[in-house]
Design a protein around this motif. Structure first.
Motif, PDB file in Angstrom:
ATOM      1  N   TRP A 178       0.669  -1.133   0.015  1.00  0.00           N
ATOM      2  CA  TRP A 178      -0.093  -0.041  -0.134  1.00  0.00           C
ATOM      3  C   TRP A 178       0.836   1.169   0.032  1.00  0.00           C
ATOM      4  O   TRP A 178       1.789   1.331   0.629  1.00  0.00           O
ATOM      5  CB  TRP A 178      -0.993   0.148   1.205  1.00  0.00           C
ATOM      6  CG  TRP A 178      -1.854  -1.250   1.236  1.00  0.00           C
ATOM      7  CD1 TRP A 178      -1.884  -2.359   1.800  1.00  0.00           C
ATOM      8  CD2 TRP A 178      -3.304  -1.153   0.535  1.00  0.00           C
ATOM      9  NE1 TRP A 178      -3.023  -2.984   1.430  1.00  0.00           N
ATOM     10  CE2 TRP A 178      -3.615  -2.492   0.869  1.00  0.00           C
ATOM     11  CE3 TRP A 178      -3.616  -0.299  -0.315  1.00  0.00           C
ATOM     12  CZ2 TRP A 178      -4.908  -2.810   0.252  1.00  0.00           C
ATOM     13  CZ3 TRP A 178      -4.838  -0.789  -0.574  1.00  0.00           C
ATOM     14  CH2 TRP A 178      -5.517  -1.859  -0.467  1.00  0.00           C
ATOM     15  N   ARG A 233      -0.877   9.703   3.506  1.00  0.00           N
ATOM     16  CA  ARG A 233      -1.859   9.463   4.535  1.00  0.00           C
ATOM     17  C   ARG A 233      -3.245  10.308   4.544  1.00  0.00           C
ATOM     18  O   ARG A 233      -2.816  11.437   4.452  1.00  0.00           O
ATOM     19  CB  ARG A 233      -1.325   9.523   6.099  1.00  0.00           C
ATOM     20  CG  ARG A 233      -0.031   8.262   6.100  1.00  0.00           C
ATOM     21  CD  ARG A 233       0.355   8.430   7.308  1.00  0.00           C
ATOM     22  NE  ARG A 233       1.433   7.502   7.372  1.00  0.00           N
ATOM     23  CZ  ARG A 233       1.312   6.369   8.216  1.00  0.00           C
ATOM     24  NH1 ARG A 233       0.318   6.213   9.338  1.00  0.00           N
ATOM     25  NH2 ARG A 233       2.271   5.582   8.446  1.00  0.00           N
ATOM     26  N   GLN A 234      -4.085   9.708   5.013  1.00  0.00           N
ATOM     27  CA  GLN A 234      -5.525  10.827   5.115  1.00  0.00           C
ATOM     28  C   GLN A 234      -5.658  10.909   6.693  1.00  0.00           C
ATOM     29  O   GLN A 234      -5.218  10.387   7.425  1.00  0.00           O
ATOM     30  CB  GLN A 234      -6.719  10.057   4.558  1.00  0.00           C
ATOM     31  CG  GLN A 234      -6.377   9.258   3.065  1.00  0.00           C
ATOM     32  CD  GLN A 234      -7.257  10.021   2.262  1.00  0.00           C
ATOM     33  OE1 GLN A 234      -8.373  10.671   2.676  1.00  0.00           O
ATOM     34  NE2 GLN A 234      -7.120  10.277   1.026  1.00  0.00           N
ATOM     35  N   GLU A 241      -7.477  11.293  10.096  1.00  0.00           N
ATOM     36  CA  GLU A 241      -8.267  10.602  10.632  1.00  0.00           C
ATOM     37  C   GLU A 241      -9.712  11.230  11.221  1.00  0.00           C
ATOM     38  O   GLU A 241      -9.256  12.514  11.723  1.00  0.00           O
ATOM     39  CB  GLU A 241      -7.909   9.702  11.616  1.00  0.00           C
ATOM     40  CG  GLU A 241      -6.859   8.673  11.235  1.00  0.00           C
ATOM     41  CD  GLU A 241      -6.179   7.892  12.403  1.00  0.00           C
ATOM     42  OE1 GLU A 241      -6.881   7.619  13.436  1.00  0.00           O
ATOM     43  OE2 GLU A 241      -4.926   7.583  12.357  1.00  0.00           O
ATOM     44  N   ARG A 271       1.495  -0.209   7.163  1.00  0.00           N
ATOM     45  CA  ARG A 271       0.797  -0.355   6.086  1.00  0.00           C
ATOM     46  C   ARG A 271      -0.865  -0.775   6.615  1.00  0.00           C
ATOM     47  O   ARG A 271      -1.707  -0.664   5.890  1.00  0.00           O
ATOM     48  CB  ARG A 271       1.361  -1.720   5.285  1.00  0.00           C
ATOM     49  CG  ARG A 271       2.351  -0.932   4.437  1.00  0.00           C
ATOM     50  CD  ARG A 271       3.000  -2.296   3.645  1.00  0.00           C
ATOM     51  NE  ARG A 271       3.112  -3.671   4.050  1.00  0.00           N
ATOM     52  CZ  ARG A 271       4.457  -3.620   4.811  1.00  0.00           C
ATOM     53  NH1 ARG A 271       5.504  -3.310   4.819  1.00  0.00           N
ATOM     54  NH2 ARG A 271       4.405  -5.246   5.287  1.00  0.00           N
ATOM     55  N   ARG A 323      -2.602   0.110   9.214  1.00  0.00           N
ATOM     56  CA  ARG A 323      -2.953   1.448   9.416  1.00  0.00           C
ATOM     57  C   ARG A 323      -3.510   2.100   8.137  1.00  0.00           C
ATOM     58  O   ARG A 323      -4.733   2.611   8.127  1.00  0.00           O
ATOM     59  CB  ARG A 323      -2.348   2.390  10.320  1.00  0.00           C
ATOM     60  CG  ARG A 323      -2.277   1.696  11.829  1.00  0.00           C
ATOM     61  CD  ARG A 323      -1.748   2.983  12.889  1.00  0.00           C
ATOM     62  NE  ARG A 323      -0.505   3.258  12.256  1.00  0.00           N
ATOM     63  CZ  ARG A 323       1.013   2.922  12.811  1.00  0.00           C
ATOM     64  NH1 ARG A 323       0.917   2.107  13.899  1.00  0.00           N
ATOM     65  NH2 ARG A 323       1.909   3.385  12.552  1.00  0.00           N
ATOM     66  N   ASP A 324      -2.786   2.246   7.268  1.00  0.00           N
ATOM     67  CA  ASP A 324      -3.232   2.905   6.091  1.00  0.00           C
ATOM     68  C   ASP A 324      -4.211   2.190   5.218  1.00  0.00           C
ATOM     69  O   ASP A 324      -5.130   2.871   4.786  1.00  0.00           O
ATOM     70  CB  ASP A 324      -1.765   2.658   5.052  1.00  0.00           C
ATOM     71  CG  ASP A 324      -2.043   3.688   3.986  1.00  0.00           C
ATOM     72  OD1 ASP A 324      -2.630   4.905   3.951  1.00  0.00           O
ATOM     73  OD2 ASP A 324      -1.674   3.100   2.755  1.00  0.00           O
ATOM     74  N   GLU A 325      -4.088   0.751   5.133  1.00  0.00           N
ATOM     75  CA  GLU A 325      -5.365  -0.023   4.590  1.00  0.00           C
ATOM     76  C   GLU A 325      -6.700   0.393   5.425  1.00  0.00           C
ATOM     77  O   GLU A 325      -7.778   0.501   4.585  1.00  0.00           O
ATOM     78  CB  GLU A 325      -4.893  -1.399   4.541  1.00  0.00           C
ATOM     79  CG  GLU A 325      -6.186  -2.365   4.081  1.00  0.00           C
ATOM     80  CD  GLU A 325      -5.768  -3.677   3.976  1.00  0.00           C
ATOM     81  OE1 GLU A 325      -6.848  -4.371   3.262  1.00  0.00           O
ATOM     82  OE2 GLU A 325      -4.892  -4.226   4.567  1.00  0.00           O
ATOM     83  N   ARG A 335      -7.282   2.705   7.156  1.00  0.00           N
ATOM     84  CA  ARG A 335      -7.763   4.252   6.770  1.00  0.00           C
ATOM     85  C   ARG A 335      -8.364   4.349   5.637  1.00  0.00           C
ATOM     86  O   ARG A 335      -9.567   4.967   5.270  1.00  0.00           O
ATOM     87  CB  ARG A 335      -6.618   5.172   7.138  1.00  0.00           C
ATOM     88  CG  ARG A 335      -6.841   6.582   7.122  1.00  0.00           C
ATOM     89  CD  ARG A 335      -5.737   7.409   7.079  1.00  0.00           C
ATOM     90  NE  ARG A 335      -4.995   7.143   8.449  1.00  0.00           N
ATOM     91  CZ  ARG A 335      -3.825   6.723   8.599  1.00  0.00           C
ATOM     92  NH1 ARG A 335      -3.079   6.031   7.618  1.00  0.00           N
ATOM     93  NH2 ARG A 335      -3.210   6.281   9.829  1.00  0.00           N
ATOM     94  N   ARG A 336      -8.095   3.713   4.386  1.00  0.00           N
ATOM     95  CA  ARG A 336      -8.651   3.684   3.001  1.00  0.00           C
ATOM     96  C   ARG A 336      -9.931   2.973   3.150  1.00  0.00           C
ATOM     97  O   ARG A 336     -10.815   3.658   2.636  1.00  0.00           O
ATOM     98  CB  ARG A 336      -7.626   3.221   2.320  1.00  0.00           C
ATOM     99  CG  ARG A 336      -6.380   3.691   1.612  1.00  0.00           C
ATOM    100  CD  ARG A 336      -5.518   2.771   1.127  1.00  0.00           C
ATOM    101  NE  ARG A 336      -3.968   3.360   0.973  1.00  0.00           N
ATOM    102  CZ  ARG A 336      -3.910   3.862  -0.072  1.00  0.00           C
ATOM    103  NH1 ARG A 336      -4.646   4.160  -0.998  1.00  0.00           N
ATOM    104  NH2 ARG A 336      -2.421   4.462  -0.033  1.00  0.00           N
TER     105      ARG A 336
END
Length: 172
Positions: free
Chosen positions: A97, A101-102, A104, A158, A160-162, A164-165
């Motif tokens: 990924w 980062r977006q 939260e 990764r 946390r990123d997934e 978040r997505r």
């Protein structure tokens, strides 16, 4: 979880094991269901293995060690064993990924996060559960997963990123 669910299996009046089983089964199954990302079949397949450990302890006369906490520890170990086996088969399918980062949202509820957790890959779901639900240190998670501490930090990032997505709907 009720306070009496943590009592040893022999501590219940009447039919001790049956009472303990009735109280502990939904807790253990629910925990495994979250670990398995909502996969009821996988959670149900892993659940009986825990009761074998209980029977072994009771047969050895170790009734004071058989608690729901003990069962959850056994459940986590069985899940991780199963996960390691599957990871070996799916290693080549591993997703990388990337991207920014977006931020939260503060409005996320725990139940919404847990619901979206089931959409994450099995590897990411496992590391997120171990880090945030079981509150284990990264070094211990790395040991459980059979990887280095630095790669576990990367895996957690990764994961946390997934998550978040999935939460933001940005599934590039």
């Amino acid at each position: 979880m009720s306070a009496d669910a943590n009592l040893p299996a022999e501590a219940f009046d009447g039919v001790p094991f049956d009472d303990f089983y009735d109280r502990a089964l939904p807790v253990v199954y629910g925990y495994l269901l979250r670990l398995c990302g909502g996969d009821r079949d996988e959670a149900w397949d892993l659940t009986p293995d825990n009761w074998i450990a209980v029977i072994d302890r009771l047969a050895q006369g170790q009734t004071d060690t058989v608690t729901v906490g003990f069962l959850l520890s056994v459940a986590r170990s069985h899940y991780l064993d199963s996960w390691r086996r599957q990871r070996g088969l799916q290693r080549k399918l591993r997703l990388v990924w990337a991207g920014a980062r977006q931020s939260e949202s503060a409005e996320l509820s725990a139940s919404k996060v847990l619901d979206h957790l089931s959409a994450c890959s099995q590897e990411h779901r496992a590391v997120l559960m171990l880090a945030y639900v079981d509150d284990l240190p990264i070094a211990e998670i790395a040991h459980m997963l059979g990887s280095s501490t630095s790669s576990t930090y990367s895996l957690l990032a990764r994961a946390r990123d997934e998550l978040r997505r999935h939460l933001t709907g940005d599934l590039r």
